[in-house]
Scaffold this motif. Structure first.
Motif, short mmCIF file in Angstrom:
data_model
loop_
_atom_site.label_atom_id
_atom_site.label_comp_id
_atom_site.label_asym_id
_atom_site.label_seq_id
_atom_site.Cartn_x
_atom_site.Cartn_y
_atom_site.Cartn_z
N PRO A 168 11.41 -1.14 -33.59
CA PRO A 168 11.02 -0.55 -32.22
C PRO A 168 12.61 0.11 -30.94
CG PRO A 168 10.71 -2.71 -31.98
CD PRO A 168 11.01 -2.47 -33.75
N SER A 172 10.36 -4.89 -26.66
CA SER A 172 9.37 -5.00 -27.50
C SER A 172 8.90 -5.08 -26.87
CB SER A 172 10.21 -6.30 -28.47
OG SER A 172 10.07 -7.35 -28.74
N TYR A 316 6.68 0.68 -37.09
CA TYR A 316 6.94 -0.61 -35.83
C TYR A 316 6.70 -1.85 -36.94
CZ TYR A 316 9.13 2.69 -32.83
OH TYR A 316 9.62 3.41 -31.66
#
Length: 394
Positions: A168, A172, A316
């Motif tokens: 991602p 995060s 993800y």
């Protein structure tokens, strides 16, 4: 009413108006993808009537739709749930903007199901990790981690993407990385292991292949383990003073993660003695449970982000499971390793002269002109005879 509920109603209304849309929906849209029990029952009833060859599902384009299609669907769905009425079926028909758009509405339903399913399995993994942390096991954690991985793979195939981990964008989810309290017994195991290794550094070879610094819950213990590995790798002697010096060189004393008194206490040769493998396995086991709980929190946070597209959510989530998979492989290596006979207890196997030479090699003397050779000149010291090939401890 949420857009997801409207999409579910639109799908059912489209099939009521055009049963032929099931040909486009049935290969990938299942009843359990619907969030409401009534909608699941209606869609399951439609699939069953289609499998039984209901006349409405075999008509050609342009032919009138049999009126029994709605009543038979309601009757079949009534065997699965209660409360379905003809007016509700007509409201579903009214909720469909265009029957030809049923596959698009179905993908909306599938997208909602993906978020919901990923969140549910992440919760189960987190619950299993917490339970295993209390009872001191890993079986349920490993089982639910594998289930979550399999669910992500299946959802990726249904969505039409490859199940590939995708990092991602930074930063995060901050809420998923909050530090969690660590059991005092785990910290005691870590301290005891470090004490055993400082007394018998040769035992590092028994655990270095599957015990990593990040497996330690305490950051100070991570620094001590790295320092032990560095000293042993360079062939230098390991005692309280050399450990204190190495931790200082690595900045562990300056950043406050360690203090001199703590290092000296952990490396006290009179305080600890035992087999490192046993405590190493316990530390990796605790690390696996912590990694599972962390991954579950991250995946749950991702699943709760409604704006995240299913393909990215799956990628993800698989990326979040990566550290857990690594710890799981090392736990398997630790638990399946054969118990080797203990080496004789002692400060080190290297001769004293060789150990002194290895310590001096870190601070070489200035280069001077070579002295004349004599018959009694001492030959150059060879490398430590039992020094292990290059290993990474940092």
């Amino acid at each position: 009413m949420t857009p997801l509920i409207q999409a579910e109603q639109a799908v059912l209304g489209a099939v009521f108006l055009d049963p032929g849309q099931l040909d486009h929906l049935s290969p990938w849209l299942r009843p359990d993808h619907f969030s409401r029990p009534a909608h699941r029952a209606l869609y399951a009833a439609m699939l069953k009537l289609r499998a039984d060859g209901h006349p409405a599902t075999t008509i050609s384009a342009g032919e009138p739709l049999p009126l029994a299609w709605v009543t038979d669907t309601l009757q079949e769905a009534g065997t699965r749930t209660r409360g379905l009425t003809a007016p509700y079926a007509h409201s579903l028909v009214s909720a469909c903007p265009r029957p030809a758009h049923a596959p698009v509405y179905g993908r909306m339903v599938l997208e909602g199901a993906i978020h919901r399913s990923v969140a549910q399995h992440a919760i189960r993994l987190h619950q299993a990790a917490r339970a295993d942390g209390v009872r001191g096991g890993v079986e349920e954690t490993i089982r639910h981690a594998q289930i979550l991985s399999d669910v992500l793979t299946d959802l990726a195939h249904r969505w039409g993407t490859d199940p590939r981990p995708l990092a991602p964008p930074a930063p995060s989810q901050p809420s998923a990385h909050q530090p969690q309290p660590v059991d005092e017994e785990v910290l005691a195991d870590e301290e005891f292991l470090l004490g055993c290794l400082s007394v018998r550094p040769d035992q590092l070879l028994d655990v270095v292949g599957w015990l990593h610094p990040d497996d330690f819950a305490d950051i100070g213990h991570q620094h001590i383990y790295r320092s032990l590995g560095a000293l042993h790798h360079r062939g230098e002697p390991i005692d309280q003073l050399t450990m204190l010096w190495e931790t200082q060189r690595r900045g562990a004393l300056a950043d406050g993660s360690l203090d001199a008194e703590r290092v000296l206490r952990i490396c006290d040769p009179l305080a600890f003695s035992g087999a490192a493998e046993y405590f190493g396995e316990r530390i990796v086991q605790a690390s696996l449970v912590r990694a599972a709980a962390m991954a579950a929190r991250q995946v749950r946070a991702l699943a709760d982000t409604e704006a995240l597209a299913p393909g990215r959510l799956i990628g993800y989530a698989l990326h979040a499971l990566g550290p857990l998979d690594d710890v799981r492989r090392r736990w398997r290596a630790a638990s399946e390793s054969e118990t080797a006979p203990l080496r004789p207890a002692g400060p080190t196997d290297a001769p004293a002269a060789t150990r002194i030479d290895a310590a001096r090699s870190r601070s070489p003397l200035p280069v001077t002109a070579p002295a004349p050779a004599t018959a009694s000149a001492t030959p150059a010291c060879s490398p430590t005879p039992d020094r292990h090939p290059r290993r990474s401890h940092s």
